[in-house]
Scaffold this motif. Structure first.
Motif, short mmCIF file in Angstrom:
data_model
loop_
_atom_site.label_atom_id
_atom_site.label_comp_id
_atom_site.label_asym_id
_atom_site.label_seq_id
_atom_site.Cartn_x
_atom_site.Cartn_y
_atom_site.Cartn_z
N TRP A 1 9.13 29.71 8.06
CA TRP A 1 8.00 29.03 7.57
C TRP A 1 7.17 30.17 7.07
N LEU A 2 6.71 29.92 5.96
CA LEU A 2 5.68 30.67 5.00
C LEU A 2 4.30 30.57 5.99
N GLY B 1 7.11 15.25 0.02
CA GLY B 1 7.86 16.64 0.34
C GLY B 1 9.14 16.73 -0.26
N VAL B 2 9.61 17.79 0.32
CA VAL B 2 11.10 18.04 -0.30
C VAL B 2 12.04 18.77 0.73
N VAL B 3 13.23 18.29 0.66
CA VAL B 3 14.10 18.71 1.72
C VAL B 3 15.53 19.26 0.95
N GLN B 4 16.11 20.55 1.22
CA GLN B 4 17.55 20.76 0.54
C GLN B 4 18.31 20.26 1.66
N ALA C 1 9.84 21.58 1.94
CA ALA C 1 8.16 21.81 1.70
C ALA C 1 7.67 20.27 2.00
N GLU C 2 6.62 20.14 2.82
CA GLU C 2 5.76 19.16 3.03
C GLU C 2 4.34 18.99 3.00
N ARG D 1 3.15 22.61 4.55
CA ARG D 1 4.24 23.63 5.11
C ARG D 1 5.47 23.86 4.52
N VAL D 2 5.96 25.19 4.30
CA VAL D 2 6.97 25.33 3.61
C VAL D 2 7.97 26.33 4.34
#
Length: 899
Positions: free
Chosen positions: A675-676, A779-782, A864-865, A882-883
């Motif tokens: 997490w960044l 958000g994004v999920v891979q 990424a949320e 959060r990323v």
């Protein structure tokens, strides 16, 4: 130092004629073959390549191309079998973002697409290494290479300098380039499938003399289907099998067959495939099961080296019912009926069930492929074949896995505009993948991901095989409805109620009919009839009156489909083909009729097609739920066709190099990923212009007090949020304190967070209290298989509980973004619910576009949320984010290569 070719990774791809080539980086061992390539060139081609017909130039080029790797230089070679047939290179000189290129192809392989394929892969390699442009000095009369550059699909500018032309190629793939690659891929793919689906000769290897063997069953089916080409058996222990000549080995056949079907023990499959390649076989179907991973890898390698396409292993076989082919190379019991439905399945058992179901309906098959373990030929190949075969107008798929979902989606979007694509959404109950800690990852289930793919690509996804056949029957026989309004006509009130309920459950509407139409129907029907909707004709209705009733409803324009639910009575004993024909006779000069479906409650079959005269058919279902679900799928297809295809959204002000630098710096510090921290997240989001709430970081209590004094509005408070690598869900850990006023409250809050979280908290984030608005999540999920998934829906602390989210696969088009915003149940809140003001919808669209672009740019982006996103009429604000990054490399989904 030796640099053996075996240490360089090969990629296989198809040329324009469908043949297979292998591409890899050159190595010193290739020098002899590269030199031979130049030595065999004509004087004219040497002049075109080196501006002089000098053999010495070829020697110098071979020395340079096959030298050990050096910075700024790459050489790719193309091999066909063991022969090197082409070479392409780039080298940077002064500007590291620009490289000079050169290309050479064997004289006898011009116009096969060798050079274009090499350039596509060279472009990919160059872009990975930060190169933005290619330059090439070419003789003005070298028309062949000028055409290659023009056909590539990239932007080319030319500078004329006497007899030479300097071409400058911009390496920025856009829609024009992707379309050009698509077209080349489609042409090559279709050509490669010719020996597989249109063979002129077939050899069944492993055709036994013992009844009951798989090879013998396949040979029997080929003979019984009256295969139009030459047919051979390969069996070292027999002179003939089923009166078909048998030969000891594939190498003993009178000629190399276009297609070989392997039904041999698993242990000898790879060796047999090698023999087929050496003999010149065009394609393989391997029905054998039980191959382990090593054997499957050997089989694939043999096919690649031999230039053979492969179906299987572990499959039922293939069929093509075209009159000039008549091939049934399966071990199914029945030969498929000829027709226009393409069928591709992974499971042989499912394939048999689908073929039997289609045969029962009277729907014929154009071609059938059991994909098995899908080591090579996949659903992508079949979609492209059906798109071009001139016969197929309906495609049925049963897929358990996706090799390249983005390429599949792009192909399916195109093909679905020409024909319905139907599939079963298999695996809905499988355990979801291990999700990371964010709400976004928890929401992104495999089912949601598959459904996003299907929705974007226009694929009709059903829940069961039975529902698939229900839908196929309707789409095969009826026009698409213009909308979801259904008129229910029944000769029994109870049946009408059941049908109306089924329509409502499926998401259709059963509206009241216009009063003038009600009056018109009332005059036709028996006195006790009810002419609203559902229309209850009563059991006393006669067939002519019932037919007239359905006809007038269909012509009225008041509904988009008519569902006729009937029970047998003495007065309607013609239930069946005659009655349905009477109910569905088209008007000779009227408007296009809406679809009509029947529900015959005494029908034992789940669905069947009833003849309605003039070659038409009407689907008849045994229960109203089946009819309603099929109608709903037809409505969804019509809506998908009506929407614009959309274009990829490119938000302004994106700093992709800056984002890349943030990701690389983080992964250099944390090689395993993670997490960044809040500052890194801010820097990454700033690269994409994602709007964040005003905020400040405080490492001490006094810094928190000072930050609050700067950020607090005149009468508003502030929020303190604990920050630290392990604090993903701060609220659940008690790490968020709201509405704090004055120095005393700030100090007390900081102490409380320190005592509660200890070393897990490295600092605090201070923000002004956000104005009230609608709390959303974006958000994004891979996904490991499908790529980046963008989610949107209700946010805040209720996000997981209510699970009101929609998803689409990146990159998003403007149409995808609109559907994302309108799919969740919370959508009315965005557009002004019960007198409320609409939120800044354009701001939400922009946020989703920026998240999509970030996901597309950074394959390392695992999650990424943005939660919550506060949406108000005057704008949107990402309050918390959060990323998570992981060390991943991107894979160009459009680069042409075989699995």
């Amino acid at each position: 130092m030796a640099h053996p070719a075996s240490r360089t990774r090969e990629v296989c791809a198809l040329l324009a004629d469908g043949s297979t080539v292998r591409l890899r980086e050159a190595c010193p061992d290739d020098r002899g073959q590269v030199l031979r390539l130049y030595e065999e060139m004509s004087a004219d081609n040497l002049r075109s390549r080196f501006f002089a017909a000098s053999r010495r130039s070829g020697q110098q080029a071979a020395d340079r191309l096959c030298a050990p790797p050096r910075p700024g230089h790459r050489t790719l070679v193309a091999l066909r079998g063991d022969r090197l047939i082409g070479v392409a290179e780039y080298e940077t000189v002064d500007d590291p973002a620009s490289a000079e290129i050169a290309l050479a192809v064997a004289d006898d392989l011009h116009h096969r697409g060798v050079g274009t394929l090499l350039l596509e892969h060279l472009v990919h390699t160059a872009r990975e290494n930060g190169i933005a442009t290619f330059t090439a000095d070419v003789l003005a009369d070298n028309h062949l290479i000028h055409q290659v550059f023009a056909d590539l699909g990239l932007r080319v500018t030319r500078q004329y300098e006497g007899p030479t032309v300097r071409g400058i190629i911009r390496l920025a793939p856009d829609e024009r380039y992707l379309s050009a690659v698509d077209l080349r891929g489609r042409t090559a793919d279709t050509a490669s499938m010719q020996p597989l689906l249109c063979p002129r000769s077939i050899a069944v290897i492993g055709a036994g003399t013992r009844p009951g063997s798989v090879g013998r069953a396949i040979l029997h089916n080929l003979r019984e289907a009256h295969f139009a080409g030459r047919l051979y058996a390969v069996n070292p222990h027999a002179h003939a099998v089923l009166r078909i000549p048998a030969y000891p080995s594939v190498t003993d056949l009178p000629q190399p067959p276009d297609l070989a079907v392997l039904a041999v023990p698993a242990a000898v499959v790879p060796e047999t495939a090698v023999r087929c390649g050496r003999a010149g076989v065009g394609a393989l179907v391997v029905v054998t099961s039980g191959l382990d991973a090593a054997a499957e890898a050997e089989l694939t390698a043999a096919c690649r080296h031999g230039g053979m396409r492969l179906v299987g292993p572990n499959c039922l076989g293939i069929a093509n019912t075209e009159a000039s082919i008549r091939m049934d190379a399966t071990f199914a019991v029945a030969t498929p009926l000829p027709g226009t439905a393409g069928v591709a399945v992974q499971s042989g058992g499912v394939g048999i069930a689908l073929l039997e179901g289609l045969a029962h309906l009277g729907i014929g098959v154009s071609s059938f492929v059991s994909l098995g373990d899908k080591r090579d030929v996949s659903s992508n190949d079949l979609l492209q074949w059906w798109e071009c075969d001139g016969r197929t107008d309906l495609a049925l798929l049963h897929l358990e896995s996706f090799g390249n979902p983005r390429a599949f989606s792009r192909t399916a979007r195109r093909v679905a505009r020409r024909m319905p694509l139907l599939t079963v959404d298999a695996g809905r109950s499988a355990a979801g993948r291990r999700a990371a800690a964010s709400h976004t990852a928890a929401a992104a289930t495999p089912t949601m991901t598959r459904r996003a793919l299907f929705a974007q690509a226009g694929i009709t996804a059903t829940r069961t095989l039975g529902e698939l056949l229900d839908c196929a029957a309707l789409l095969h026989s009826q026009p698409l409805p213009a909308g979801g309004r259904v008129a229910v006509v029944s000769n029994a009130g109870g049946a009408g109620v059941l049908a109306a309920d089924a329509c409502a459950d499926a998401g259709l509407t059963v509206p009241e009919l216009p009063q003038d139409l009600v009056a018109e129907l009332g005059a036709l029907l028996p006195a006790a009839a009810g002419a609203a909707n559902p229309v209850d004709t009563t059991p006393a209705v006669r067939v002519p009156a019932l037919s007239d009733c359905v006809d007038r409803i269909a012509r009225s324009g008041a509904v988009d489909a008519v569902l006729v639910a009937l029970v047998p009575t003495a007065l309607t004993s013609a239930v069946g083909a005659d009655l349905v024909a009477a109910l569905t006779t088209p008007a000779p000069d009227g408007p296009v009729r809406p679809p009509v479906v029947a529900v015959l409650l005494d029908q034992m079959d789940r669905v069947r097609l009833l003849a309605a005269g003039e070659g038409r058919t009407v689907p008849s279902y045994g229960e109203p739920q089946s009819a309603a679900r099929a109608l709903c799928h037809a409505v969804e297809r019509a809506r998908w066709l009506a929407r614009p295809p959309g274009g990829i959204v490119e938000p302004a002000g994106v700093d992709a190099p800056g984002a890349r630098a943030v990701a690389e710096a983080f992964l250099a510090r944390v090689p395993a990923g993670g997490w960044l921290d809040a500052r890194e997240t801010d820097r990454l989001f700033a690269c994409y212009g994602i709007p964040r709430a005003r905020q400040a970081y405080a490492g001490t209590e006094q810094e928190a007090v000072d930050a609050a004094a700067r950020l607090a509005s005149h009468d508003g408070g502030v929020v303190l949020k604990a920050a630290g690598p392990a604090l993903v869900h701060k609220s659940e850990r008690g790490g968020v304190l709201l509405d704090l006023h004055g120095e005393q409250q700030i100090r007390a809050a900081h102490r409380e967070l320190t005592a509660r979280l200890g070393t897990a908290m490295s600092e605090v984030l201070v923000q002004p209290m956000a104005a009230h608005g609608t709390e959303l999540l974006a958000g994004v999920v891979q996904d490991e298989v499908f790529g980046a998934l963008v989610l949107f829906g209700l946010g805040g602390t209720a996000s997981d509980v209510l699970a009101d989210h929609a998803a689409r696969l990146a990159p998003l088009t403007d149409t995808d973004i609109h559907e994302l915003l309108t799919a969740p149940r919370c959508t009315p809140l965005l557009f002004g619910y019960r007198g409320g003001l609409p939120v800044d919808v354009h701001g939400l669209e922009d946020l989703l576009a920026r998240l999509s672009r970030m996901a597309d740019d950074l394959p390392e982006l695992a999650e990424a949320e943005c939660n919550p996103v506060i949406a108000r009429p005057d704008g949107i604000t990402v309050v918390d984010a959060r990323v998570r990054l992981l060390p991943r490399r991107g894979r160009d989904p459009y680069l042409r290569r075989l699995p």
